[in-house]
Design a protein around this motif. Structure first.
Motif, PDB file in Angstrom:
ATOM      1  N   VAL A 242      18.813  20.607  80.847  1.00 12.02           N
ATOM      2  CA  VAL A 242      18.338  19.263  80.472  1.00 12.02           C
ATOM      3  C   VAL A 242      17.027  18.051  80.397  1.00 12.02           C
ATOM      4  N   THR A 243      17.170  16.951  80.049  1.00 10.76           N
ATOM      5  CA  THR A 243      15.808  16.490  79.986  1.00 10.76           C
ATOM      6  C   THR A 243      16.995  14.740  79.988  1.00 10.76           C
ATOM      7  N   GLU A 244      16.963  14.121  80.775  1.00  8.38           N
ATOM      8  CA  GLU A 244      17.340  12.332  81.416  1.00  8.38           C
ATOM      9  C   GLU A 244      16.367  12.625  82.001  1.00  8.38           C
ATOM     10  N   CYS A 245      15.686  12.363  82.689  1.00 14.76           N
ATOM     11  CA  CYS A 245      15.179  12.117  83.877  1.00 14.76           C
ATOM     12  C   CYS A 245      13.453  12.219  82.698  1.00 14.76           C
ATOM     13  N   LEU A 246      12.894  11.072  83.061  1.00 15.54           N
ATOM     14  CA  LEU A 246      11.707  11.702  82.832  1.00 15.54           C
ATOM     15  C   LEU A 246       9.845  12.411  84.123  1.00 15.54           C
ATOM     16  N   GLY A 247       9.372  13.032  83.704  1.00 12.25           N
ATOM     17  CA  GLY A 247       8.132  12.831  83.952  1.00 12.25           C
ATOM     18  C   GLY A 247       8.203  14.020  85.344  1.00 12.25           C
ATOM     19  N   GLY A 248       7.982  15.087  86.492  1.00 10.60           N
ATOM     20  CA  GLY A 248       7.855  15.616  87.476  1.00 10.60           C
ATOM     21  C   GLY A 248       7.065  16.976  86.234  1.00 10.60           C
ATOM     22  N   SER A 249       7.276  18.413  87.577  1.00  9.76           N
ATOM     23  CA  SER A 249       6.368  19.177  86.684  1.00  9.76           C
ATOM     24  C   SER A 249       5.971  19.139  85.426  1.00  9.76           C
ATOM     25  N   MET A 250       7.726  18.981  84.334  1.00  9.52           N
ATOM     26  CA  MET A 250       7.403  20.330  83.253  1.00  9.52           C
ATOM     27  C   MET A 250       6.922  19.167  82.860  1.00  9.52           C
ATOM     28  N   GLU A 251       6.723  17.546  83.090  1.00 12.29           N
ATOM     29  CA  GLU A 251       5.902  16.443  82.470  1.00 12.29           C
ATOM     30  C   GLU A 251       6.948  15.470  81.124  1.00 12.29           C
ATOM     31  N   LEU A 252       8.125  15.312  81.638  1.00 10.39           N
ATOM     32  CA  LEU A 252       9.109  15.060  79.862  1.00 10.39           C
ATOM     33  C   LEU A 252       8.235  13.351  80.036  1.00 10.39           C
ATOM     34  N   SER A 253       8.482  13.330  78.531  1.00 11.91           N
ATOM     35  CA  SER A 253       8.171  12.164  77.698  1.00 11.91           C
ATOM     36  C   SER A 253       9.609  11.385  77.578  1.00 11.91           C
ATOM     37  N   GLU A 254       9.124   9.992  77.173  1.00 12.36           N
ATOM     38  CA  GLU A 254      10.967   8.975  76.671  1.00 12.36           C
ATOM     39  C   GLU A 254      10.618  10.293  75.522  1.00 12.36           C
ATOM     40  N   GLU A 255       9.697  11.069  74.456  1.00 11.28           N
ATOM     41  CA  GLU A 255      10.563  11.439  73.125  1.00 11.28           C
ATOM     42  C   GLU A 255      11.249  12.826  73.789  1.00 11.28           C
ATOM     43  N   GLU A 256      11.266  13.221  74.372  1.00 12.07           N
ATOM     44  CA  GLU A 256      11.785  14.130  74.442  1.00 12.07           C
ATOM     45  C   GLU A 256      13.583  14.353  75.270  1.00 12.07           C
ATOM     46  N   LEU A 257      14.028  12.839  75.799  1.00 12.91           N
ATOM     47  CA  LEU A 257      14.740  13.047  76.310  1.00 12.91           C
ATOM     48  C   LEU A 257      16.264  13.545  75.527  1.00 12.91           C
ATOM     49  N   GLU A 258      16.252  12.940  74.272  1.00 15.63           N
ATOM     50  CA  GLU A 258      17.386  13.165  73.460  1.00 15.63           C
ATOM     51  C   GLU A 258      16.978  15.193  73.045  1.00 15.63           C
ATOM     52  N   LEU A 259      16.461  15.410  73.251  1.00 18.40           N
ATOM     53  CA  LEU A 259      16.155  17.012  73.263  1.00 18.40           C
ATOM     54  C   LEU A 259      17.136  18.182  73.480  1.00 18.40           C
ATOM     55  N   ARG A 260      17.748  17.617  75.144  1.00 19.01           N
ATOM     56  CA  ARG A 260      19.135  18.179  75.649  1.00 19.01           C
ATOM     57  C   ARG A 260      19.476  17.109  76.556  1.00 19.01           C
ATOM     58  N   TYR A 261      19.748  15.940  76.404  1.00 17.03           N
ATOM     59  CA  TYR A 261      20.758  14.677  77.549  1.00 17.03           C
ATOM     60  C   TYR A 261      21.764  14.641  77.094  1.00 17.03           C
ATOM     61  N   GLN A 262      22.487  15.281  77.959  1.00 19.82           N
ATOM     62  CA  GLN A 262      24.243  16.025  78.086  1.00 19.82           C
ATOM     63  C   GLN A 262      24.801  15.101  78.958  1.00 19.82           C
ATOM     64  N   SER A 263      24.092  13.760  79.845  1.00 17.73           N
ATOM     65  CA  SER A 263      24.984  13.274  81.316  1.00 17.73           C
ATOM     66  C   SER A 263      25.872  12.108  80.311  1.00 17.73           C
ATOM     67  N   PHE A 264      27.223  12.078  80.964  1.00 19.62           N
ATOM     68  CA  PHE A 264      28.285  11.074  80.034  1.00 19.62           C
ATOM     69  C   PHE A 264      28.340   9.525  80.962  1.00 19.62           C
ATOM     70  N   CYS A 265      26.918  10.021  82.380  1.00 20.76           N
ATOM     71  CA  CYS A 265      26.955   8.690  83.178  1.00 20.76           C
ATOM     72  C   CYS A 265      25.254   8.478  83.467  1.00 20.76           C
TER      73      CYS A 265
END
Length: 309
Positions: A242-265
């Motif tokens: 999932v792509t819900e939190c930014l950063g980490g070793s995979m360096e997730l960016s804001e542009e990538e959040l919508e790729l697999r944002y699955q949380s309802f909360c």
């Protein structure tokens, strides 16, 4: 045939499985509260003239009637609280461990009244709005018998506020003499909204609060006993996290959040981010067991986390 009646053990019989949640809806929690005999060790503790139910003295006892809880006075308190098997106590059967949220911890509120009357291990969220004198009263109310393991304090300040509040809270608890378990929640004080409007958290601020918490406890002759995280190992159909939190070793960016944002909360750490944090903390405590100095441990932890921000 179930294991209790002679059948084989199922998957849940192979592990110790515990559940916990915030005790928010009191009608629900009260309906699932039952009276059970106390464990033998606690029965011996009660025989030594300690209060029968934590937080309740004299003739006050929380009793259940028709699924709802009410506080009543009774001259027969002692008789009501003893059975042929020994002493009894009220247990919440909806979970093993319940906590009081930062928004429902008013000293004269219904949540504190309910929680002080159950025998489960319990927790309380402690945020930046908690005054030191208020915390002092809170721990006295929830753990008046000073029972080890009874009360957990879950701190959730935010990376930018922990330095201001945690030292004073530790000092207040140390002054009280009440034993508590300290847990750091680095998630709920570090929530933000992305440019696209999605609720998210940044891995760098999460690890910043954890490292600050470890260091402050060490400086105050206290000890951090655990970390409370929201994470998931959930994968998409094509095998991606999932792509819900930014950063980490995979360096997730804001542009990538919508790729697999699955949380309802709330946004959760994904598989890789949670392992990043888990292994870094594991290495920190391994060095502690091996006798590395405090300065070296904290410096190494900061450096390790910085490389993954």
């Amino acid at each position: 045939m179930p294991f209790e009646k002679g059948g084989p053990k199922g998957v849940h019989g192979e592990v110790d499985f515990y559940t916990s949640h915030e005790g928010l809806m009191l009608d629900y929690e009260e309906a699932l509260t039952r009276t059970f005999a106390l464990p033998p060790a606690l029965q011996q503790h009660q025989i030594s003239n300690a209060p029968l139910i934590p937080g309740l003295q004299g003739e006050q006892i929380s009793s259940l009637d028709g699924g709802s809880s009410r506080l009543q006075n009774s001259s027969a308190t002692a008789d009501q609280a003893r059975t042929k098997q020994g002493f009894t106590g009220f247990y919440n059967t909806s979970a093993h461990f319940l906590w009081i949220g930062d928004r429902t911890r008013q000293l004269d509120g219904a949540h504190i009244e309910y929680f002080r009357g159950i025998r489960n291990p319990i927790g309380a969220k402690v945020g930046p709005s908690m005054r030191a004198d208020e915390l002092l009263k809170l721990v006295e109310i929830l753990n008046p018998d000073r029972e080890p393991g009874r009360l957990t304090l879950i701190t959730r300040y935010g990376a930018g506020k922990i330095e201001e509040h945690l030292p004073g809270h530790i000092a207040a608890v140390q002054q009280s003499g009440v034993p508590v378990i300290w847990v750091c929640d680095p998630m709920h004080g570090n929530t933000l909204t992305s440019a696209s409007g999605l609720k998210t958290r940044n891995f760098s601020t999460i690890v910043s609060e954890v490292t600050s918490c470890l260091r402050i406890h060490s400086e105050c002759n206290s000890k951090l006993n655990g970390v409370s995280l929201e994470f998931t190992g959930e994968l998409s159909d094509d095998g991606f996290s999932v792509t819900e939190c930014l950063g980490g070793s995979m360096e997730l960016s804001e542009e990538e959040l919508e790729l697999r944002y699955q949380s309802f909360c709330d946004p959760r750490l994904n598989f890789e981010q949670s392992l990043d944090l888990a292994f870094l903390l594991s290495n920190h405590f391994k060095k502690e067991r091996r006798g590395h100095s405090k300065a070296d441990r904290h410096a190494n932890l900061e450096a390790a986390f910085s490389s993954r921000r």
